[in-house]
Scaffold this motif. Sequence first.
Motif, PDB file in Angstrom:
ATOM      1  N   PRO A  29       0.186   9.332  68.946  1.00 26.27           N
ATOM      2  CA  PRO A  29       1.628   9.165  69.139  1.00 26.27           C
ATOM      3  C   PRO A  29       2.033   7.705  68.917  1.00 26.27           C
ATOM      4  CG  PRO A  29       0.716  10.519  70.879  1.00 26.27           C
ATOM      5  CD  PRO A  29      -0.460   9.974  70.112  1.00 26.27           C
ATOM      6  N   GLY A  30       3.150   7.502  68.219  1.00 27.08           N
ATOM      7  CA  GLY A  30       3.579   6.155  67.873  1.00 27.08           C
ATOM      8  C   GLY A  30       2.866   5.588  66.661  1.00 27.08           C
ATOM      9  N   GLY A  31       2.009   6.394  66.037  1.00 28.61           N
ATOM     10  CA  GLY A  31       1.212   5.919  64.910  1.00 28.61           C
ATOM     11  C   GLY A  31       1.944   5.962  63.581  1.00 28.61           C
ATOM     12  N   LEU A  32       1.270   5.458  62.556  1.00 26.53           N
ATOM     13  CA  LEU A  32       1.848   5.337  61.212  1.00 26.53           C
ATOM     14  C   LEU A  32       0.869   5.858  60.173  1.00 26.53           C
ATOM     15  CD1 LEU A  32       3.988   4.043  59.190  1.00 26.53           C
ATOM     16  CD2 LEU A  32       2.511   2.013  59.244  1.00 26.53           C
ATOM     17  N   MET A  33       1.375   6.662  59.231  1.00 24.60           N
ATOM     18  CA  MET A  33       0.632   6.969  58.002  1.00 24.60           C
ATOM     19  C   MET A  33       1.289   6.173  56.878  1.00 24.60           C
ATOM     20  SD  MET A  33      -0.501  10.989  58.130  1.00 24.60           S
ATOM     21  CE  MET A  33       1.107  11.735  57.858  1.00 24.60           C
ATOM     22  N   LEU A  34       0.492   5.403  56.148  1.00 26.11           N
ATOM     23  CA  LEU A  34       0.985   4.566  55.055  1.00 26.11           C
ATOM     24  C   LEU A  34       0.155   4.838  53.807  1.00 26.11           C
ATOM     25  CD1 LEU A  34       1.824   0.758  55.223  1.00 26.11           C
ATOM     26  CD2 LEU A  34       0.695   1.757  53.248  1.00 26.11           C
ATOM     27  N   PHE A  35       0.829   5.230  52.740  1.00 26.01           N
ATOM     28  CA  PHE A  35       0.151   5.491  51.472  1.00 26.01           C
ATOM     29  C   PHE A  35       0.900   4.793  50.341  1.00 26.01           C
ATOM     30  CE2 PHE A  35      -0.280   9.341  54.139  1.00 26.01           C
ATOM     31  CZ  PHE A  35      -1.651   9.280  54.373  1.00 26.01           C
ATOM     32  N   VAL A  36       0.169   4.308  49.358  1.00 21.44           N
ATOM     33  CA  VAL A  36       0.764   3.742  48.145  1.00 21.44           C
ATOM     34  C   VAL A  36       0.308   4.638  46.992  1.00 21.44           C
ATOM     35  CG1 VAL A  36       1.033   1.719  46.676  1.00 21.44           C
ATOM     36  CG2 VAL A  36       0.626   1.428  49.136  1.00 21.44           C
ATOM     37  N   GLU A  37       1.278   5.340  46.380  1.00 26.31           N
ATOM     38  CA  GLU A  37       0.922   6.432  45.478  1.00 26.31           C
ATOM     39  C   GLU A  37       1.754   6.415  44.188  1.00 26.31           C
ATOM     40  OE1 GLU A  37      -1.518   8.645  45.942  1.00 26.31           O
ATOM     41  OE2 GLU A  37      -2.058   7.723  47.852  1.00 26.31           O
ATOM     42  N   PRO A  38       1.215   6.994  43.108  1.00 25.78           N
ATOM     43  CA  PRO A  38       1.982   7.103  41.859  1.00 25.78           C
ATOM     44  C   PRO A  38       3.031   8.203  41.939  1.00 25.78           C
ATOM     45  CG  PRO A  38      -0.142   8.170  41.595  1.00 25.78           C
ATOM     46  CD  PRO A  38      -0.163   7.524  42.957  1.00 25.78           C
ATOM     47  N   LEU A  39       4.180   7.937  41.327  1.00 21.97           N
ATOM     48  CA  LEU A  39       5.214   8.955  41.158  1.00 21.97           C
ATOM     49  C   LEU A  39       5.132   9.497  39.739  1.00 21.97           C
ATOM     50  CD1 LEU A  39       8.205   7.168  42.956  1.00 21.97           C
ATOM     51  CD2 LEU A  39       6.479   8.703  43.932  1.00 21.97           C
ATOM     52  N   GLY A  40       5.698  10.695  39.526  1.00 22.02           N
ATOM     53  CA  GLY A  40       5.490  11.322  38.220  1.00 22.02           C
ATOM     54  C   GLY A  40       6.705  11.968  37.589  1.00 22.02           C
ATOM     55  N   SER A  41       7.916  11.608  38.023  1.00 17.29           N
ATOM     56  CA  SER A  41       9.105  12.296  37.502  1.00 17.29           C
ATOM     57  C   SER A  41       9.656  11.699  36.215  1.00 17.29           C
ATOM     58  CB  SER A  41      10.216  12.302  38.576  1.00 17.29           C
ATOM     59  OG  SER A  41       9.829  13.114  39.663  1.00 17.29           O
ATOM     60  N   SER A  42       9.314  10.449  35.929  1.00 16.19           N
ATOM     61  CA  SER A  42       9.808   9.801  34.710  1.00 16.19           C
ATOM     62  C   SER A  42       9.182  10.440  33.468  1.00 16.19           C
ATOM     63  CB  SER A  42       9.464   8.310  34.760  1.00 16.19           C
ATOM     64  OG  SER A  42       9.191   7.781  33.513  1.00 16.19           O
ATOM     65  N   LEU A  43       9.979  10.554  32.404  1.00 17.25           N
ATOM     66  CA  LEU A  43       9.467  11.136  31.156  1.00 17.25           C
ATOM     67  C   LEU A  43       8.326  10.307  30.587  1.00 17.25           C
ATOM     68  CD1 LEU A  43      12.773  12.220  29.352  1.00 17.25           C
ATOM     69  CD2 LEU A  43      11.043  13.697  30.391  1.00 17.25           C
ATOM     70  N   LEU A  44       8.437   8.972  30.672  1.00 16.03           N
ATOM     71  CA  LEU A  44       7.375   8.120  30.142  1.00 16.03           C
ATOM     72  C   LEU A  44       6.094   8.283  30.954  1.00 16.03           C
ATOM     73  CD1 LEU A  44       6.474   6.014  28.101  1.00 16.03           C
ATOM     74  CD2 LEU A  44       7.380   4.238  29.630  1.00 16.03           C
ATOM     75  N   ILE A  45       6.240   8.399  32.260  1.00 11.85           N
ATOM     76  CA  ILE A  45       5.054   8.595  33.095  1.00 11.85           C
ATOM     77  C   ILE A  45       4.406   9.940  32.794  1.00 11.85           C
ATOM     78  CG2 ILE A  45       4.274   8.931  35.470  1.00 11.85           C
ATOM     79  CD1 ILE A  45       6.372   6.823  36.281  1.00 11.85           C
ATOM     80  N   ARG A  46       5.226  10.965  32.601  1.00 10.31           N
ATOM     81  CA  ARG A  46       4.669  12.270  32.228  1.00 10.31           C
ATOM     82  C   ARG A  46       3.913  12.186  30.916  1.00 10.31           C
ATOM     83  NH1 ARG A  46       9.478  16.654  33.579  1.00 10.31           N
ATOM     84  NH2 ARG A  46       9.824  16.030  35.754  1.00 10.31           N
ATOM     85  N   ALA A  47       4.477  11.425  29.959  1.00 11.13           N
ATOM     86  CA  ALA A  47       3.809  11.253  28.668  1.00 11.13           C
ATOM     87  C   ALA A  47       2.479  10.520  28.844  1.00 11.13           C
ATOM     88  CB  ALA A  47       4.716  10.482  27.715  1.00 11.13           C
ATOM     89  N   TYR A  48       2.485   9.490  29.702  1.00 13.66           N
ATOM     90  CA  TYR A  48       1.250   8.736  29.953  1.00 13.66           C
ATOM     91  C   TYR A  48       0.170   9.641  30.529  1.00 13.66           C
ATOM     92  CZ  TYR A  48      -2.001   5.864  32.614  1.00 13.66           C
ATOM     93  OH  TYR A  48      -3.140   5.326  33.153  1.00 13.66           O
ATOM     94  N   TRP A  49       0.536  10.487  31.497  1.00  9.98           N
ATOM     95  CA  TRP A  49      -0.468  11.352  32.115  1.00  9.98           C
ATOM     96  C   TRP A  49      -1.011  12.377  31.122  1.00  9.98           C
ATOM     97  CZ3 TRP A  49      -2.567  11.728  37.163  1.00  9.98           C
ATOM     98  CH2 TRP A  49      -2.212  10.658  37.997  1.00  9.98           C
ATOM     99  N   ARG A  50      -0.230  12.703  30.109  1.00 10.61           N
ATOM    100  CA  ARG A  50      -0.718  13.621  29.073  1.00 10.61           C
ATOM    101  C   ARG A  50      -1.610  12.892  28.067  1.00 10.61           C
ATOM    102  NH1 ARG A  50       1.391  18.641  28.374  1.00 10.61           N
ATOM    103  NH2 ARG A  50       3.082  19.268  29.776  1.00 10.61           N
ATOM    104  N   LEU A  51      -1.187  11.694  27.656  1.00 10.76           N
ATOM    105  CA  LEU A  51      -1.913  10.952  26.625  1.00 10.76           C
ATOM    106  C   LEU A  51      -3.220  10.363  27.153  1.00 10.76           C
ATOM    107  CD1 LEU A  51       1.068   9.074  24.930  1.00 10.76           C
ATOM    108  CD2 LEU A  51      -0.324  10.884  23.913  1.00 10.76           C
TER     109      LEU A  51
END
Length: 255
Positions: free
Chosen positions: A143-165
């Motif tokens: 209780p009172g704790g924190l979850m902290l994550f630093v993560e990639p997002l994937g909604s951008s068209l260029l990012i989608r292209a990168y994940w494919r290429l």
Amino acid sequence: MDRAGREKESYDEGKVWQVNDAWHRRFSHVFQCPNTLRHERLSEEILRENVRGKDVLEIGCGDGENAARISAMGSAFVYGIDVSPAVVFKAREREIPGRIEFAVADAREEVPRRFDVIFGQSAIHHIAYREILPTLYLKTLKPGGLMLFVEPLGSSLLIRAYWRLARGAHTADETPLLRADLSWFRETFEDFEYIPFNYASFYMGIVSSKIFRRPDNLLLKACDRVDGFIARRVRFLRPGFRRAILLVRKPLDRS
């Protein structure tokens, strides 16, 4: 073979690290630009404010570098887990019994105690987090704790292209967080926020890598200001950023 097994095989026997690193070197300004560095400092500040004197669980600990850094911030205990025996073997070179410890483990497995902070750097998009995080929140996070994550997002068209290429730079099960995933976080956890970074800096960082020597050039400094404005004022574009700091806080009155 289950998902954890496939991840282990990809990193222990495949060339994911090498291919990913080659892409990073090719477009290094994306990862060294002012907007990226500013948000790395921000995540560091949030960690520092929350880990002093606390117990920390790191998911996807890798070679233990982050765990050692968190311990140096004044944490009471850091417990790092990873599915890869090879990286945990390296991490154990940093082990200090009672202060920093590591284990080969899947995030679905029960851990030996409850923690004040649960942290992951590019970790949860490797796992079935919709299944795992609610359990960690209820059973492992104090209780009172924190979850902290630093993560990639994937909604951008260029990012989608990168994940494919750049398929060789990722494992088969890696999935960057989409708009629907961010909605899931909001619906699942009562105190959730995310801080996105790298919108213009992502696009222009690719260009800058090819035409400028230094990543702290005027173009990318301007992009840092643009990204800050978009993140604050143009909320519908926020899922289109390259990465985000994800914060889930657990109220003190939750057991």
